[in-house]
Motif scaffolding. Structure first.
Motif, PDB file in Angstrom:
ATOM      1  N   ASP A   1      -1.228   1.821  12.008  1.00 53.56           N
ATOM      2  CA  ASP A   1      -1.104   2.192  10.598  1.00 53.56           C
ATOM      3  C   ASP A   1      -0.823   0.976   9.721  1.00 53.56           C
ATOM      4  OD1 ASP A   1      -1.608   4.856  10.979  1.00 53.56           O
ATOM      5  OD2 ASP A   1       0.501   5.428  11.181  1.00 53.56           O
ATOM      6  N   VAL A   2       0.013   0.076  10.193  1.00 54.91           N
ATOM      7  CA  VAL A   2       0.307  -1.137   9.423  1.00 54.91           C
ATOM      8  C   VAL A   2      -0.949  -1.983   9.280  1.00 54.91           C
ATOM      9  CG1 VAL A   2       1.586  -3.302   9.421  1.00 54.91           C
ATOM     10  CG2 VAL A   2       2.761  -1.177  10.001  1.00 54.91           C
TER      11      VAL A   2
ATOM     12  N   VAL B   1       1.727   1.794   3.425  1.00 57.23           N
ATOM     13  CA  VAL B   1       1.646   0.348   3.682  1.00 57.23           C
ATOM     14  C   VAL B   1       0.614  -0.290   2.755  1.00 57.23           C
ATOM     15  CG1 VAL B   1       1.004  -1.394   5.385  1.00 57.23           C
ATOM     16  CG2 VAL B   1       2.437   0.539   6.066  1.00 57.23           C
TER      17      VAL B   1
ATOM     18  N   THR C   1       1.401  -3.362   0.368  1.00 52.94           N
ATOM     19  CA  THR C   1       0.611  -4.594   0.462  1.00 52.94           C
ATOM     20  C   THR C   1       0.180  -5.051  -0.921  1.00 52.94           C
ATOM     21  OG1 THR C   1      -0.202  -3.983   2.662  1.00 52.94           O
ATOM     22  CG2 THR C   1      -1.473  -5.617   1.436  1.00 52.94           C
TER      23      THR C   1
END
Length: 564
Positions: free
Chosen positions: A28-29, A341, A345
């Motif tokens: 997922d990251v 995320v 970001t």
């Protein structure tokens, strides 16, 4: 109370975290960072094309993207600014100002939340494909048309919002074409197309990672480096907007003008409908890719929260975005964590690398939007129109034409009205009546001159009451039998038509037998009082009704008893 709250507001994030693991977190990251990189140029481009500053798109991608993922009903959907909103947002800013855009966006958020709260998510699926394709293709044309100014580097000032105004402004300033800007735009567009084709060819090979790198970032980097290295005289984000401030978005509470805000009802409704349609279509596409099923009502409530909060922090309307959602899935995203995320970001990029964005040429962003608009349209549908019936063609072309030439709000209104009329026509055409003959029911043999029997099919509603009127006009025998066993629905207009038929038979002293009332038709007949009028004239099915009609004839062959 807690059980009630979780029953109507239950984000997918809660279920996704129940069996969460470190491996899924890593995926997922990684997916979130990739989607964040993809969203960076698109967010700025959508905002600029909408007549806003580039940071409006970034703040929307950050705040709305985080809220939609955290509160939504899909595991992998990514929310943020979308190309579908460009035309309507630009029109609102041009006509009513930025303050009323904030009001319209917040109001659309309230509508979206209420739509989800009252479980209207599934109703969006009833909007015909012709309407969706018509205004999607129309929006794509308007996006490409609006980007010609920056694509050619024209010196036009503020562009008008209407179609003919855009054409007039472009024609008047075509002589100001900037050759350097045109070359940058053409180079960026060629790089985008080439990178997309290269990625497709390398899929399944050891170099398939190339397809994971967004072409928009590649085009943006090369265009920016070329402009800086060659000192090309092209307009950039810095020269037009003064760059992007490396600050967190702050709360904005502008002064609203009621004189202009009261005209925002239709733009607000359009924003809400567009947001609902885009997000739920995107979620359905994502479901097909991951083999899951989203919660449409929860998704609408999340969209509503995001659109209510985001404008007060300098954002614009947001919805689910297909390109970023597909990127998330292909990058390995498995839960709403990836979308959160992605938002973080973008926040990191704004706080760290915002000054670098000032060197991005507007011509490159125009090329990216041209590319996005082309891929956004369903152009092959125009070639396939011959395969469909005339109502489908007329609806699609009318919505497309009205979107491009007049206004998106008008197009949505006309499209929905056309869809409703088409639906009414098709349902009414499915409803029919047929005369019952002695070949079908031998009971009638020898009694055709005294008994007239009809069987009805489908729905007896306001668009099909002509069936009852036709039967009423053709009454020519002392006994009338009407079979409603195959009628699945009767509305208030249908009941009124039946009551009028009963009254006509009473005035003409004719016998009437109604057969087969059941389920919803029986319920509305009871509630409307029609059953009271049919006291003693109701039979469970057609054979029983015909036998009773024959018994009347044999009991009084010379003179029928008057209708009561």
């Amino acid at each position: 109370m807690t059980r009630f709250a979780t029953s109507f507001f239950h984000p997918q994030l809660i279920d996704s975290l129940q069996d969460y693991s470190r491996q899924r977190l890593v995926r997922d990251v990684g997916a979130g960072i990739t989607v964040g990189v993809v969203a960076l140029p698109l967010a700025m481009a959508f905002a600029i094309a909408s007549g806003l500053k580039p940071e409006a798109g970034l703040f929307t991608a950050i705040i709305a993207g985080f809220l939609i993922s955290a509160l939504g009903g899909s595991r992998v959907q990514i929310g943020g600014p979308a190309g579908a909103f460009i035309v309507i947002v630009y029109g609102i800013v041009e006509r009513y100002g930025l303050a009323n855009l904030i009001l319209a966006t917040a109001m659309s958020g309230v509508l979206l939340f209420l739509m989800g709260l009252f479980r209207l998510g599934t109703l969006i699926r009833f909007i015909p494909v012709a309407v969706v394709i018509g205004f999607t293709n129309g929006i794509a044309v308007l996006i490409m048309l609006s980007q010609i100014k920056d694509f050619l580097g024209l010196k036009t000032g503020a562009m008008p919002a209407d179609f003919f105004g855009i054409l007039h402004s472009l024609s008047q300033h075509l002589h100001t074409t900037n050759l350097a800007a045109l070359l940058v735009a053409l180079g960026s567009l060629s790089l985008l197309v080439g990178w997309m084709r290269l990625g497709r060819r390398l899929e399944g090979s050891r170099y398939q990672w190339v397809s994971m790198v967004p072409g928009s970032i590649i085009a943006l980097v090369f265009a920016t480096l070329a402009c800086m290295g060659l000192s090309l005289p092209v307009e950039t984000i810095g020269s037009k907007y003064g760059g992007i401030a490396a600050d967190m978005p702050g709360l904005q509470w502008p002064e609203f003008s009621w004189d202009s805000a009261r005209f925002l009802l239709m733009p607000t409704l359009t924003l809400a409908l567009l947001g609902a349609i885009e997000s739920l279509l995107c979620a359905r596409i994502a479901d097909g890719m991951i083999g899951d099923r989203h919660n449409p009502n929860q998704e609408l409530m999340a969209q509503g929260v995001a659109n209510f909060v985001t404008p007060f922090f300098g954002g614009m309307p947001a919805t689910g975005t297909i390109a970023r959602t597909v990127t998330n899935i292909k990058s390995g995203g498995t839960s709403p964590i990836a979308g959160m995320v992605h938002a973080l970001t973008l926040l990191a990029v704004v706080l760290v690398a915002a000054p670098l964005a000032g060197h991005i040429p507007l011509a490159a962003l125009a090329a990216i939007l041209m590319f996005v608009a082309w891929n956004m349209g369903e152009w092959r549908e125009f070639l396939h129109l011959r395969q469909f019936r005339m109502p489908y063609r007329i609806t699609l072309l009318a919505v497309f034409f009205l979107t491009v030439v007049f206004d998106l709000t008008v197009a949505v209104e006309v499209g929905l009205v056309a869809a409703c009329l088409t639906f009414i026509y098709r349902i009414s055409s499915l409803s029919r009546s047929e005369a019952v003959t002695c070949k079908q029911h031998p009971t009638l043999a020898g009694h055709e001159d005294h008994i007239q029997a009809w069987r009805l099919y489908g729905a007896l509603f306001f668009g099909a009451v002509k069936l009852i009127e036709e039967i009423e006009d053709k009454i020519s025998r002392p006994v009338l039998v009407v079979d409603l066993k195959n009628v699945i629905y009767i509305d208030s207009t249908g009941v009124d038509a039946l009551i009028h038929l009963i009254d006509t038979c009473h005035k003409k002293q004719l016998r009437l037998i109604v057969c087969g009332l059941q389920h919803q038709p029986l319920d509305i007949a009871r509630r409307s009082g029609m059953l009271t009028l049919l006291d003693g004239q109701l039979e469970p099915d057609l054979p029983t009704g015909l036998k009773r009609a024959v018994s009347w004839l044999t009991a009084a062959p010379s003179k029928m008893a008057p209708f009561r």
